[in-house]
Enzyme design. Structure first.
Site, mmCIF file in Angstrom:
data_model
loop_
_atom_site.group_PDB
_atom_site.id
_atom_site.type_symbol
_atom_site.label_atom_id
_atom_site.label_comp_id
_atom_site.label_asym_id
_atom_site.label_seq_id
_atom_site.Cartn_x
_atom_site.Cartn_y
_atom_site.Cartn_z
ATOM 1 N N GLU A 167 -0.466 -1.619 -2.140
ATOM 2 C CA GLU A 167 0.589 -0.867 -2.352
ATOM 3 C C GLU A 167 1.674 -1.877 -2.960
ATOM 4 O O GLU A 167 2.810 -1.951 -2.226
ATOM 5 C CB GLU A 167 1.198 -0.093 -1.194
ATOM 6 C CG GLU A 167 0.266 0.957 -0.639
ATOM 7 C CD GLU A 167 0.901 1.814 0.463
ATOM 8 O OE1 GLU A 167 1.852 1.558 0.826
ATOM 9 O OE2 GLU A 167 0.257 3.050 0.969
ATOM 10 N N GLU A 366 -6.204 5.043 1.583
ATOM 11 C CA GLU A 366 -5.748 5.528 2.778
ATOM 12 C C GLU A 366 -5.206 7.084 2.746
ATOM 13 O O GLU A 366 -4.979 7.353 1.759
ATOM 14 C CB GLU A 366 -4.501 4.898 2.861
ATOM 15 C CG GLU A 366 -4.576 3.137 3.360
ATOM 16 C CD GLU A 366 -3.295 2.475 3.382
ATOM 17 O OE1 GLU A 366 -2.460 3.126 3.796
ATOM 18 O OE2 GLU A 366 -3.215 1.263 3.308
HETATM 19 C C1 BG6 Z 1 0.787 2.733 4.000
HETATM 20 C C2 BG6 Z 1 0.448 1.162 4.309
HETATM 21 O O1 BG6 Z 1 1.905 2.824 3.055
HETATM 22 O O2 BG6 Z 1 1.108 3.599 4.997
HETATM 23 C C3 BG6 Z 1 0.160 0.908 5.689
HETATM 24 O O3 BG6 Z 1 -0.367 0.945 3.314
HETATM 25 C C4 BG6 Z 1 1.157 1.893 6.501
HETATM 26 O O4 BG6 Z 1 0.396 -0.450 6.026
HETATM 27 C C5 BG6 Z 1 0.765 3.298 6.366
HETATM 28 O O5 BG6 Z 1 1.195 1.674 7.907
HETATM 29 C C6 BG6 Z 1 1.450 4.176 7.298
HETATM 30 O O6 BG6 Z 1 3.202 4.337 6.945
HETATM 31 P P1 BG6 Z 1 3.927 3.774 8.149
HETATM 32 O O7 BG6 Z 1 5.495 3.687 7.218
HETATM 33 O O8 BG6 Z 1 4.185 5.374 8.873
HETATM 34 O O9 BG6 Z 1 3.570 2.838 8.917
#
Ligand code: BG6
Length: 465
Positions: A167, A366
């Protein structure tokens, strides 16, 4: 009831990152990164003041965790090497303790038939490099390429899937526009330069990797947020969505896959007189070193409309000068994270990649749902009954399946995340894992209902729903 079968060798697993999971041990030799530093200086910014030292302790518990991955159906797992662990100062001497640790992790994963997918940069700038400007400074590009080369040489015999960044738009947004990553500036010119250097660093690392002729693949992981206009038939809304798409998706997707920057982005940076500083052959380097494989992170769509609110000039130009966010009536929300849940978005991304990006090999790297106070759902056996997560994944997988049926080259699905982990400023607020981590009991792990469910999906290579 319908049966959803996935292709043979589909990648089932999850993703995590070094900073979010490893933790610290005495004498581990890790140097500080921007998160360690920011937490030390401003702990109040972090939810309940929990910092990155108090994470899920993968550093000491990785063997147990890999067994839990097996129990939850993983055939692959993505994590990152922490740059500041391998090179405590970002450059210079390699930390042998770190080399031993990553060797053990990769060997243990492979011994358990879990393929390691490795990210080189997941938001974790070594502090020493940040002091000299981080991604703003061209020297960081060179330092990153040297770091990447060391990783390929040390681990490339066993790691066959590499990702240059996770990202990369997030450090741009968080660090230089919206203040949720260090150094929390608001400066569009810096944002543009940082984004350019990240793209260049990625292309240069790809060049090195391909030059080494190792038997593997290299790609990038991008968070793609489809930009839906409020009204497709309104040209102004459409234009707003094209700008948002250029800023937040195509700024990395186009150079990564096609080797070029999107025309709308070029138009804006020229208009604002913010063309980044570059050397003569940089654009050729980007042109000639594109990815083999695309990781797609998908959490939420972006909905936009034509700019109706007044432009705020306080901090100079912002991407938001070109669109307004739009709250679609009746949208389904994850209230804990404040993100819309729109399952079809995953299909739209895959079809866009099929039609406009040469149907490059890709996978969902993800997807997931962060939920606060999951203790509410713990049953008598101590297991989180997270039916909402099972529903979330099922609903997304149905659309992945539909894209597959329509010719998408999608190769796998990774959940964010395996163990509940530390989430930057949100720390331990929202839990995302297939496995819960009890911080009050030294990080005790317990598989959630969704973890057992995912094992079945992986074993059957599909599900009925
Ligand atoms: C993604 C990232 O954007 O989302 C992670 O790659 C992150 O590192 C995950 O933890 C969840 O988002 P957040 O902001 O709730 O931690």
């Amino acid at each position: 009831m319908k049966t959803y079968n996935f292709p043979e060798n589909f990648w089932w697993g999850s993703a995590a990152s070094g900073t979010q999971t490893e933790g610290r041990l005495p004498n581990d030799g890790k140097g500080e990164n921007i998160w360690d530093y920011w937490y030390e200086t401003n702990p109040e910014l972090f939810f309940n003041q929990v910092g990155p030292g108090k994470t899920s302790q993968f550093l000491s518990k990785y063997e147990e965790d890999i067994q839990l991955m097996k129990k939850t159906g993983h055939n692959s797992f993505r994590t990152g090497i922490q740059w500041s662990r391998l090179f405590p100062k970002g450059t210079g001497e390699v930390n042998q303790v770190a080399v031993n640790f990553y060797n053990k992790v990769f060997d243990e994963l492979l011994a358990n038939d879990i393929e390691p997918f490795i990210t080189l940069y997941h938001f974790d700038m070594p502090l020493e490099l940040q002091k000299k400007g981080g991604w703003l400074n061209r020297e960081t590009v060179d330092a990153y390429v040297a770091y990447a080369k060391t990783c390929f040489e040390l681990f490339g015999d066993r790691v066959k899937k590499w990702f240059t960044h996770n990202e990369p738009i997030v450090p741009v947004e968080g660090g230089y526009l919206y203040q949720f990553h260090y150094p929390a500036e608001v400066n569009m010119k810096h944002a543009v330069q940082v984004g350019f250097h990240e793209n260049l660093a990625s292309a240069k690392a790809i060049a090195v990797y391909h030059g080494l002729k190792l038997d593997g693949e290299i790609g990038i992981v991008l968070n793609l947020t489809p930009s839906y206009p409020r009204d497709e038939n309104n040209p102004e809304d459409l234009k707003a969505s094209q700008y948002a798409d250029a800023f937040f998706n195509r700024s990395f997707l186009d150079p990564a896959v096609k080797g070029t920057f999107p025309p709308k982005l070029i138009e804006v940076v020229k208009e604002l007189n913010m063309v980044p500083e570059m050397e003569a052959d940089d654009l050729d380097v980007i042109k000639n070193n594109t990815i083999d494989l695309l990781g797609i992170n998908y959490y939420q769509p972006r909905r936009v409309k034509a700019k109706e609110s007044a432009i705020d000039h306080t901090n100079g130009p912002m991407p938001d000068d070109y669109f307004d966010n739009y709250e679609m009536p009746g949208r389904k929300m994850n209230p804990y994270r404040g993100w819309e849940i729109y399952e079809k978005g995953i299909y739209d991304i895959l079809i866009n990649v099929r039609d406009n990006y040469g149907n490059i090999r890709c996978y969902i790297s993800e997807n997931g749902m962060g939920v606060e106070n999951e203790e509410r759902f713990i049953d008598a056996k101590g297991e989180v009954q997270d039916d909402y997560r099972i529903e979330f994944v099922t609903d997304h997988l149905k659309f992945v399946h539909q894209a597959l049926e329509e010719g998408s080259n999608v190769q796998g699905y990774h959940m964010w995340t395996c163990m509940d982990n530390w989430s930057w400023l949100n720390a331990y607020k929202n839990r995302y894992g297939f496995i819960s981590v009890d911080l009050a009991q030294d990080g005790k792990r317990t598989i959630k209902k969704s973890g057992y469910w995912f094992k079945q999906v992986s074993d059957n290579n599909g599900f009925e729903a």
